[in-house]
Scaffold this active site. Sequence first.
Site, PDB file in Angstrom:
ATOM      1  N   ASN A  13       0.601  -0.989  -0.181  1.00 15.98           N
ATOM      2  CA  ASN A  13       0.028   0.068   0.005  1.00 15.98           C
ATOM      3  C   ASN A  13       1.081   0.954   0.009  1.00 15.98           C
ATOM      4  OD1 ASN A  13      -1.982   2.071   0.532  1.00 15.98           O
ATOM      5  ND2 ASN A  13      -2.248   1.483   2.225  1.00 15.98           N
ATOM      6  N   TRP A  14       0.847   2.182  -1.318  1.00 17.84           N
ATOM      7  CA  TRP A  14       1.554   2.892  -1.361  1.00 17.84           C
ATOM      8  C   TRP A  14       1.111   4.831  -0.317  1.00 17.84           C
ATOM      9  CZ3 TRP A  14       2.803   3.373  -7.028  1.00 17.84           C
ATOM     10  CH2 TRP A  14       3.455   1.667  -7.198  1.00 17.84           C
ATOM     11  N   LYS A  15      -0.321   4.587  -0.083  1.00 15.33           N
ATOM     12  CA  LYS A  15      -0.597   5.043   0.662  1.00 15.33           C
ATOM     13  C   LYS A  15      -0.921   6.687  -0.310  1.00 15.33           C
ATOM     14  CE  LYS A  15      -0.772   3.326   5.547  1.00 15.33           C
ATOM     15  NZ  LYS A  15       0.089   3.463   6.630  1.00 15.33           N
ATOM     16  N   HIS A  99      -9.766   0.391   5.147  1.00 20.31           N
ATOM     17  CA  HIS A  99      -8.401   0.448   5.723  1.00 20.31           C
ATOM     18  C   HIS A  99      -8.738   1.535   7.061  1.00 20.31           C
ATOM     19  CE1 HIS A  99      -4.092   2.335   6.048  1.00 20.31           C
ATOM     20  NE2 HIS A  99      -4.444   1.183   5.368  1.00 20.31           N
ATOM     21  N   GLU A 101      -7.339   4.289   7.976  1.00 22.50           N
ATOM     22  CA  GLU A 101      -7.014   5.271   7.982  1.00 22.50           C
ATOM     23  C   GLU A 101      -8.371   6.101   7.082  1.00 22.50           C
ATOM     24  OE1 GLU A 101      -1.751   5.090   7.421  1.00 22.50           O
ATOM     25  OE2 GLU A 101      -3.842   5.771   5.213  1.00 22.50           O
ATOM     26  N   GLU A 171      -5.502  -5.468  10.371  1.00 19.30           N
ATOM     27  CA  GLU A 171      -4.157  -4.348  11.218  1.00 19.30           C
ATOM     28  C   GLU A 171      -4.744  -3.206  12.095  1.00 19.30           C
ATOM     29  OE1 GLU A 171      -4.472  -1.835   8.026  1.00 19.30           O
ATOM     30  OE2 GLU A 171      -6.842  -1.250   8.447  1.00 19.30           O
ATOM     31  N   GLY A 177       2.200   2.471  11.433  1.00 15.95           N
ATOM     32  CA  GLY A 177       3.370   2.947  11.114  1.00 15.95           C
ATOM     33  C   GLY A 177       3.806   3.508  12.461  1.00 15.95           C
ATOM     34  N   SER A 218       3.470  -1.839  10.484  1.00 20.48           N
ATOM     35  CA  SER A 218       4.856  -1.862  10.390  1.00 20.48           C
ATOM     36  C   SER A 218       5.551  -2.852  10.363  1.00 20.48           C
ATOM     37  CB  SER A 218       4.990  -1.472  11.903  1.00 20.48           C
ATOM     38  OG  SER A 218       4.665  -0.452  12.390  1.00 20.48           O
ATOM     39  N   GLY A 239       2.740  -1.227   4.964  1.00 21.11           N
ATOM     40  CA  GLY A 239       2.964   0.247   4.824  1.00 21.11           C
ATOM     41  C   GLY A 239       4.217   0.487   3.438  1.00 21.11           C
ATOM     42  N   GLY A 240       4.612   1.395   4.580  1.00 20.03           N
ATOM     43  CA  GLY A 240       5.780   2.288   4.152  1.00 20.03           C
ATOM     44  C   GLY A 240       7.285   1.389   3.651  1.00 20.03           C
TER      45      GLY A 240
END
Length: 258
Positions: A13-15, A99, A101, A171, A177, A218, A239-240
Amino acid sequence: MTQQHLPALVIGNWKMNGSLTANTALLESLRRDIASFGHVNVSVCPPFPYLAHSVALLAKSPISCTAQNLCHEAVGAYTGEVSASMLADVGCRYVLAGHSERRGLFGDSSERVAAKARQALNAGLTPIVCVGETLAQREIGLTEATLAAQLLPTLAGLSIADLEKVVLAYEPVWAIGTGHVATAQQITSVLRYLRQLVADTTGADKVARAMPVLYGGSVNPTSAVWLAQLPEVSGVLVGGAALKAEDFSEICRSFGQR
């Protein structure tokens, strides 16, 4: 409940990150590395403006594209929204629904998430329905109640045939994160609970055992090594680390070679 063995699914997921130049470099690197990934399904989640570009770059590659969100309606006066049929039209295979967010920052209710999952299925997309508790909810013993409240509206609106096309993603909000990864025991317990919840709610034990359930929170190359060893974990929502070709490739290899 014992899970049936399935090929792992790794979603990056590049967000709200990326550019045409950066995306091209990342995807070209992943294409070069794909032969080393092993037996794993890999998908990336570019922001909406880059979906068609990413699909084109990944043409004739086993790597697919996943949309980060979708509208709860099929068509109409919903300025700024993107429908499931549009996502399918540009070549997406999966789409995230719920998600953390989207739930926390944009107010997506569990009923709205259920509607989005329904729209995804109607358009031939595979919805990845995300659930997860906050640290406060976990600390007062509300993890299972929270997950049930988030997931039950989706389950209520789906047939057995629909359920066979759904992916779940756990999640924990407190691990996204933050650098904190849930323990193996915590993850195993929750994923077993989710499959049992599906079985108890729908009566479809076989479907529940086969349903892919991902872990997200994470995830990095180090944690992926032991996450891949957990039989309940069908894959990961990254994620990141998904923005770094070397890290994402290492995660894919951990799940492809288990």
